[in-house]
Design an enzyme around this catalytic site. Structure first.
Site, PDB file in Angstrom:
ATOM      1  NE  ARG A  56     -15.520   2.281  10.774  1.00  0.00           N
ATOM      2  CZ  ARG A  56     -14.258   2.647   9.387  1.00  0.00           C
ATOM      3  NH1 ARG A  56     -13.854   3.020   9.473  1.00  0.00           N
ATOM      4  NH2 ARG A  56     -14.763   1.663   8.976  1.00  0.00           N
TER       5      ARG A  56
ATOM      6  CB  SER B  20      -7.943   6.075   7.599  1.00  0.00           C
ATOM      7  OG  SER B  20      -7.514   6.362   8.506  1.00  0.00           O
TER       8      SER B  20
ATOM      9  CE  LYS C 221      -3.780  -1.642   2.285  1.00  0.00           C
ATOM     10  NZ  LYS C 221      -4.808  -1.465   3.215  1.00  0.00           N
TER      11      LYS C 221
END
Length: 158
Positions: free
Chosen positions: A89, A127, A40
Site C-alpha cells: 500500500r 484490516s 492472535k
C-alpha cells in the site's frame, strides 16, 4: 501458473479483493491461504473469514481458499504453487514485506515473492483501519465486501 496469496484477512477488504482479481488476470490461478495464528485473537474466527472470502470471490473461477498454520513456504510447497503474492500500500509496507520475502527465500529458494501495488483508492485500507472504523460505528461499505461489512456492524454494535 498458480500463485499463493497468504494472510490473516481479518477482515478481508476490498483492497485484498482487488489484488486477488488482478492476480487471477496475471497468474491464472490464485490460492488464498488464510493464516490460523494461535498467538492472535482475531475479530472473526477462521471459518467465518473463509466464508467472507468465499462469498467475495464467488464470481472468480480460478480462486481456491484454504487455511494454514506455520510457514508460508511450507504452505506453498504443500500446495504446489509457483510464487507468493504480497500487496503493497505504501513505502512503509515495502520494508516489512521485503524482510518477509527474504526470509521466505532463505527458507526455500524455490519461491519468489511478487509484490503488487494496491490501487490508489485502496492505499489507505488495512484490516486494522477497517476494524477501527467499524468499532466507532462508521460506514465500512466502501472498504470491505458486503458480507464483511454486515458482520462488522453486528460485531461492533453498541
Amino acid at each position: 501458473m498458480k500463485a499463493l496469496y497468504p494472510g490473516s484477512f481479518d477482515p478481508f477488504t476490498n483492497g485484498h479483493l482487488d489484488l486477488v482479481k488482478r492476480s487471477c488476470d496475471l497468474f491464472g490461478n490464485v490460492l488464498i491461504a488464510v493464516l490460523k495464528n494461535p498467538s492472535k485473537l482475531p475479530t472473526f474466527n477462521l471459518e467465518r473469514r473463509i466464508e467472507h472470502i468465499s462469498e467475495a470471490t464467488k464470481e472468480l473461477k480460478h480462486v481456491q481458499i484454504i487455511s494454514f498454520e506455520g510457514l508460508t513456504v511450507d504452505c506453498a510447497k504443500d500446495n504446489s504453487v509457483d510464487l507468493i503474492i504480497r500487496g503493497l500500500r505504501a513505502m512503509s509496507d515495502f520494508e516489512y514485506e521485503l524482510q518477509i520475502a527474504h526470509t521466505n527465500r532463505s527458507l526455500n529458494s524455490d519461491y519468489e515473492t511478487v509484490f503488487l501495488a494496491t490501487e490508489t483508492h485502496y492505499s489507505f485500507l488495512s484490516s486494522s483501519v477497517v476494524k477501527e472504523v467499524a468499532r466507532f460505528g462508521g460506514d465500512t461499505t466502501q472498504m470491505v465486501p458486503r458480507i464483511v461489512s454486515e458482520d462488522l456492524k453486528k460485531t461492533f454494535e453498541r
